[in-house]
Design a protein around this motif. Structure first.
Motif, PDB file in Angstrom:
ATOM      1  N   GLY A  10      -2.569   6.074   2.574  1.00 17.33           N
ATOM      2  CA  GLY A  10      -3.974   6.403   2.485  1.00 17.33           C
ATOM      3  C   GLY A  10      -4.805   5.428   3.292  1.00 17.33           C
ATOM      4  N   SER A  11      -6.091   5.442   3.023  1.00 23.47           N
ATOM      5  CA  SER A  11      -7.018   4.569   3.733  1.00 23.47           C
ATOM      6  C   SER A  11      -7.448   3.437   2.815  1.00 23.47           C
ATOM      7  CB  SER A  11      -8.242   5.364   4.190  1.00 23.47           C
ATOM      8  OG  SER A  11      -7.856   6.357   5.114  1.00 23.47           O
ATOM      9  N   MET A  12      -7.591   2.287   3.402  1.00 23.74           N
ATOM     10  CA  MET A  12      -7.870   1.093   2.597  1.00 23.74           C
ATOM     11  C   MET A  12      -8.710   0.129   3.430  1.00 23.74           C
ATOM     12  SD  MET A  12      -7.531  -0.593  -0.164  1.00 23.74           S
ATOM     13  CE  MET A  12      -6.460   0.620  -0.938  1.00 23.74           C
ATOM     14  N   THR A 117       4.453   8.389   6.032  1.00 21.94           N
ATOM     15  CA  THR A 117       3.157   8.457   5.360  1.00 21.94           C
ATOM     16  C   THR A 117       2.191   7.528   6.092  1.00 21.94           C
ATOM     17  OG1 THR A 117       2.032   8.285   3.206  1.00 21.94           O
ATOM     18  CG2 THR A 117       3.735   6.640   3.661  1.00 21.94           C
ATOM     19  N   GLN A 118       0.979   8.024   6.303  1.00 20.91           N
ATOM     20  CA  GLN A 118       0.001   7.283   7.092  1.00 20.91           C
ATOM     21  C   GLN A 118      -0.702   6.228   6.232  1.00 20.91           C
ATOM     22  OE1 GLN A 118      -1.003   7.664  10.516  1.00 20.91           O
ATOM     23  NE2 GLN A 118      -2.128   5.767  10.069  1.00 20.91           N
ATOM     24  N   VAL A 119      -0.792   5.035   6.779  1.00 23.23           N
ATOM     25  CA  VAL A 119      -1.585   3.969   6.174  1.00 23.23           C
ATOM     26  C   VAL A 119      -2.633   3.544   7.192  1.00 23.23           C
ATOM     27  CG1 VAL A 119      -1.576   1.588   5.346  1.00 23.23           C
ATOM     28  CG2 VAL A 119       0.265   3.146   4.682  1.00 23.23           C
ATOM     29  N   THR A 120      -3.883   3.584   6.787  1.00 23.33           N
ATOM     30  CA  THR A 120      -4.981   3.206   7.668  1.00 23.33           C
ATOM     31  C   THR A 120      -5.797   2.105   6.997  1.00 23.33           C
ATOM     32  OG1 THR A 120      -5.103   5.452   8.569  1.00 23.33           O
ATOM     33  CG2 THR A 120      -7.003   4.011   8.925  1.00 23.33           C
ATOM     34  N   VAL A 121      -5.935   0.996   7.685  1.00 26.40           N
ATOM     35  CA  VAL A 121      -6.684  -0.139   7.162  1.00 26.40           C
ATOM     36  C   VAL A 121      -7.881  -0.393   8.068  1.00 26.40           C
ATOM     37  CG1 VAL A 121      -6.607  -2.545   6.439  1.00 26.40           C
ATOM     38  CG2 VAL A 121      -4.538  -1.134   6.289  1.00 26.40           C
ATOM     39  N   SER A 122      -9.052  -0.350   7.486  1.00 26.10           N
ATOM     40  CA  SER A 122     -10.258  -0.555   8.278  1.00 26.10           C
ATOM     41  C   SER A 122     -10.877  -1.912   7.959  1.00 26.10           C
ATOM     42  CB  SER A 122     -11.263   0.562   8.013  1.00 26.10           C
ATOM     43  OG  SER A 122     -11.547   0.652   6.637  1.00 26.10           O
ATOM     44  N   SER A 123     -11.420  -2.515   8.986  1.00 23.79           N
ATOM     45  CA  SER A 123     -12.013  -3.840   8.806  1.00 23.79           C
ATOM     46  C   SER A 123     -13.511  -3.737   8.607  1.00 23.79           C
ATOM     47  CB  SER A 123     -11.717  -4.710  10.016  1.00 23.79           C
ATOM     48  OG  SER A 123     -12.159  -4.082  11.194  1.00 23.79           O
TER      49      SER A 123
END
Length: 123
Positions: A10-12, A117-123
């Motif tokens: 997921g997105s984090m 599985t997609q992992v998206t990390v936003s700053s």
């Protein structure tokens, strides 16, 4: 034959945590070493973590050492990747894979792969 299905991506936000799971089919899960790999856009697939069949031996890539933890539950045919202190550079598709070798560190030594599985990390 082993079928692998990843979940938990997921997105984090930067600094957050996620736990990935990989559920395996078949009765011989405990015979296999399990690895987590990741692949970012435009980059080669890289090893993230490996665990041997019994869970007594683990190995981590330098970029995740101290932040990620691999574990397994052979009774549930599942391997986990606990990811803490996530960074933008952790953004990638994460794959789990199974190998009959002890704790291989290269992708060609893994026979079975999940879909990722997609992992998206936003700053």
């Amino acid at each position: 034959q082993v079928q692998l299905v990843e979940s938990g991506g997921g997105s984090m936000q930067d600094g957050g945590s996620l736990r990935l799971s990989c559920a395996a089919s078949g009765r011989t899960f405990s015979r296999y070493a399990m690895g987590w790999f990741r692949q970012a856009p435009g980059k080669e697939r890289e090893l993230t973590a490996v665990i041997n069949w019994s869970g007594t031996l683990t190995y981590y890539g330098d970029s995740v050492k101290g932040r990620f933890t691999i574990s397994r539950d052979n009774a549930k045919n599942t391997v986990y990747l606990e990811m803490n202190s996530l960074k933008a550079e952790d953004t990638a598709v994460y794959y789990c894979a199974a190998s009959i070798f002890t704790a291989p560190r290269i992708a060609p030594e893994y026979e079975y792969w999940g879909q990722g599985t997609q992992v998206t990390v936003s700053s």
